[in-house]
Design a protein around this motif. Structure first.
Motif, PDB file in Angstrom:
ATOM      1  N   UNK A 122       2.502   0.223  10.522  1.00  0.00           N
ATOM      2  CA  UNK A 122       1.538  -0.534  11.325  1.00  0.00           C
ATOM      3  C   UNK A 122       0.177  -0.616  10.635  1.00  0.00           C
ATOM      4  N   UNK A 123      -0.221   0.488  10.014  1.00  0.00           N
ATOM      5  CA  UNK A 123      -1.520   0.508   9.343  1.00  0.00           C
ATOM      6  C   UNK A 123      -1.550  -0.453   8.157  1.00  0.00           C
ATOM      7  N   UNK A 124      -0.489  -0.445   7.354  1.00  0.00           N
ATOM      8  CA  UNK A 124      -0.443  -1.337   6.192  1.00  0.00           C
ATOM      9  C   UNK A 124      -0.415  -2.801   6.613  1.00  0.00           C
ATOM     10  N   UNK A 125       0.290  -3.092   7.710  1.00  0.00           N
ATOM     11  CA  UNK A 125       0.332  -4.472   8.192  1.00  0.00           C
ATOM     12  C   UNK A 125      -1.055  -4.925   8.608  1.00  0.00           C
ATOM     13  N   UNK A 126      -1.802  -4.031   9.222  1.00  0.00           N
ATOM     14  CA  UNK A 126      -3.155  -4.366   9.672  1.00  0.00           C
ATOM     15  C   UNK A 126      -4.103  -4.546   8.489  1.00  0.00           C
ATOM     16  N   UNK A 127      -3.947  -3.705   7.477  1.00  0.00           N
ATOM     17  CA  UNK A 127      -4.878  -3.735   6.341  1.00  0.00           C
ATOM     18  C   UNK A 127      -4.544  -4.848   5.350  1.00  0.00           C
ATOM     19  N   UNK A 152      -9.107  -0.099   4.787  1.00  0.00           N
ATOM     20  CA  UNK A 152      -8.288   0.249   3.625  1.00  0.00           C
ATOM     21  C   UNK A 152      -8.655   1.641   3.109  1.00  0.00           C
ATOM     22  N   UNK A 153      -9.953   1.943   3.106  1.00  0.00           N
ATOM     23  CA  UNK A 153     -10.404   3.255   2.658  1.00  0.00           C
ATOM     24  C   UNK A 153      -9.867   4.356   3.579  1.00  0.00           C
ATOM     25  N   UNK A 154      -9.916   4.133   4.877  1.00  0.00           N
ATOM     26  CA  UNK A 154      -9.396   5.125   5.821  1.00  0.00           C
ATOM     27  C   UNK A 154      -7.899   5.346   5.630  1.00  0.00           C
ATOM     28  N   UNK A 155      -7.154   4.278   5.357  1.00  0.00           N
ATOM     29  CA  UNK A 155      -5.722   4.394   5.089  1.00  0.00           C
ATOM     30  C   UNK A 155      -5.495   5.179   3.799  1.00  0.00           C
TER      31      UNK A 155
END
Length: 614
Positions: free
Chosen positions: A406-411, A307-310
């Motif tokens: 894709x990133x939000x779905x993963x996080x 989440x921090x990386x996003x």
């Protein structure tokens, strides 16, 4: 219990009252409690009842015997300090009333519920009793208010729920309170009797610990505690201004945090949750000290490295603004400790504050109008001079980017992206910006031995004679009040509009007043962190000062009052600090030692972040 001896004292002088049974009450601390069939909490309660009764008795005596007013008040405050660890843990509201500073208290819940109250309590009594001219009527009023509040506490405080982990928490809070505020004169602003009162608190802790001796599986650990408290009280001696607070924290406070963790393990204690300071913390100056979720929005969820990386990617993305030209980083540059180096930030009306350690507080913006980082981000998004957009548009921009999708779905484990998720990711990145790797941090944590004597002297001045630490509380050096960290203070120091000491006028910015229009809150601003000040010039909410020398000169004169700005509710003491040129150099040297060597998130922090947030 009787008074053995009173010492007559003058205002500002150190003093001790020799009380039979007060300063000798720990004589049996090292012996196992002989009280049979009484639980730990019952013993705690019995001691508390005895001590609070004596505090009340001496206040009543002060009210009826004016010839010994100072002596009776000091005796009562001695007993108050004995009950402080328990009272501050079990009844924080009444503790706050009894130990509040002598400034106007304003409670602003909403526009329809604003309360303005004059302070009362032991600090108020200290200032009134040791004033150049005593007002007997005012003193009598406060004696009655404080005595009645103590009686209310005695009648209503409950120990029924107290478990061993509650005792451990109150024990640690007392240690932190002494190390961070107890030795600074924070609650003894006139007499500066903090060192002697800190002794009393430690002796009270020692007595309380004796009630739990049978809880120790390893009795050598119990003996080690007693030896450490004896050594600590021995070192809490000498002149207030000359006291070495740096080595006190390094050699005692931190050692006691290590012992505390050993005690918790020895007792087999399971904590139901974590407070502001993590249960395993062994230092107050570490990136493993604070529980980040304690300071987060209630619905923010866990702070994960992913989440921090996003959030970091979003932080630097100019596509989030309407003109595709502004990102968070436009005004918060990592090389400037996440400030912009400008007197007033572009498109806004105030100086841009650092984001480092920003997540370790409860209120945001200089006027505290936002209660979370997520809430603060809303204002940035909607400000026409910043992102100049709205939350719905923000959501659409991010949702239409396949990489983000894709990133939000993963996080967040959801197909739909919401503006709350976006704000939470950015806020999580900001919450990760707590390096605690400055030269000062590395030295107080025994990772290196490179602090100069000037820098050490500066720390001791900061926490002593210069009185900086009564508003800028270590280890964050901001206004978030330890050891509970539930409130971020705002102050009126009367910052001038121009750098002028001859014809100074106050900055026209009314600060907190704009939020609720409370007249008593005009010109109040949140206390900012002193960490990384070597990189965050210019200073103050209006950027009026370009150098730390100018800032220290302002405080050395007594704030606005010292340059002719008369403000009824100034919270900064108006008296000059009388710092010498060398002391000013030392003070600045210390503040410059708070510059972190790494102020940005990186993948190398992933494992550390995970260990401090899970």
């Amino acid at each position: 219990m009787i008074i053995k001896n009173f010492l007559n004292i003058n205002k500002g002088a150190y003093f001790m009252i020799s009380l039979f049974g007060i300063l000798s009450f720990c004589s049996c601390n090292k012996e196992k409690s002989k009280t049979e069939n009484i639980s730990h909490k019952e013993q705690l309660k019995n001691q508390f009842d005895q001590d609070i009764s004596m505090a009340i008795l001496f206040l009543d005596s002060a009210a009826t015997d004016q010839s010994k007013l100072k002596q009776h008040l000091t005796a009562s405050r001695t007993y108050f300090k004995k009950i402080e660890p328990v009272l501050a843990a079990l009844d924080i509201e009444n503790y706050g009333f009894l130990n509040q500073p002598n400034i106007l208290k304003v409670e602003e819940d909403d526009y329809t519920d604003i309360k303005v109250k004059k302070a009362s309590g032991y600090q108020v009594l200290e200032e009134e009793v040791y004033a150049d001219e005593m007002n007997t009527e005012v003193i009598q009023k406060h004696l009655s208010l404080v005595a009645n509040r103590l009686k209310l506490v005695k009648e209503n405080i409950s120990f029924t729920h107290v478990k061993p982990y509650h005792f451990l928490w109150l024990f640690r809070k007392a240690i932190v309170r002494i190390g961070i505020t107890g030795t600074t004169g924070f609650d003894s602003p006139v007499l500066e009797n903090s060192l002697e009162e800190s002794k009393i608190v430690y002796q009270s802790l020692q007595t309380s610990l004796s009630y739990y001796q049978d809880q120790f599986k390893d009795q050598t650990l119990f003996d080690e505690w007693n030896a450490e408290i004896d050594a600590t009280t021995k070192d809490l001696s000498g002149d207030f201004n000359a006291f070495d607070r740096y080595h006190f924290i390094k050699n005692h406070t931190h050692k006691q945090l290590v012992l505390w963790n050993k005690m918790a393990e020895d007792w087999g204690t399971t904590f139901p949750f974590e407070l502001a300071i993590k249960n395993e913390a062994n230092s107050l100056f570490s990136d493993a000290t604070f529980n980040l979720t304690f300071f987060s929005d209630q619905n923010s969820g866990p702070i994960t490295p992913e989440k921090v990386a996003l959030g970091e990617k979003l932080f630097y993305d100019t596509n989030l603004s309407s003109a595709n030209q502004i990102s968070c980083a436009t005004c918060h540059h990592p090389d400037k400790a996440f400030t912009d180096g400008l007197k007033i930030g572009k498109g806004v009306t105030r100086n841009t504050p650092t984001l480092l350690y920003a997540g370790l507080q409860k209120d945001f913006f200089y006027d505290k109008r936002a209660g979370s980082l997520e809430g603060q981000i809303v204002s940035v998004v909607e400000n026409e001079n910043e992102f100049h957009t709205d939350l719905e548009t923000l959501k659409n921009v991010v949702s239409n980017d396949s990489v983000y999708a894709n990133a939000f779905k993963e996080v967040f484990h959801r197909n739909e992206i919401t503006d709350a998720h976006i704000r939470n990711a950015i806020a999580s990145y900001i919450r990760s910006l707590n390096p605690f790797n400055s030269k000062f941090d590395r030295n107080i944590n025994n990772l290196e031995n490179s602090l100069t004597q000037s820098e050490i002297n500066g720390f001791n001045l900061f926490h002593g004679k210069a009185k900086c630490a009564t508003c800028h509380f270590a280890p964050l050096f901001n206004g978030t009040v330890p050891p509970d960290y539930k409130e971020s203070e705002i102050e009126l120091i009367a910052v001038p509009e121009q750098n002028d000491t001859i014809n100074a006028t106050i900055s026209p910015d009314l600060g907190r007043y704009y939020v609720y229009k409370t007249p008593e809150r005009k010109h109040f601003f949140k206390t900012s962190t002193v960490r990384n000040v070597s990189k965050t010039a210019p200073y103050m909410h209006n950027g009026v000062y370009n150098t730390l020398e100018e800032v220290v000169d302002f405080y050395n004169r007594g704030g606005g009052a010292g340059i002719g700005i008369d403000q009824e509710y100034q919270t900064l003491p108006p008296d000059p600090l009388n710092l010498s040129p060398q002391e000013i150099k030392d003070l600045i040297a210390f503040m410059e030692s708070l510059e972190d060597i790494d102020t940005s998130y990186s993948e190398t922090k992933t494992e550390k972040l995970a260990s401090t947030t899970n």
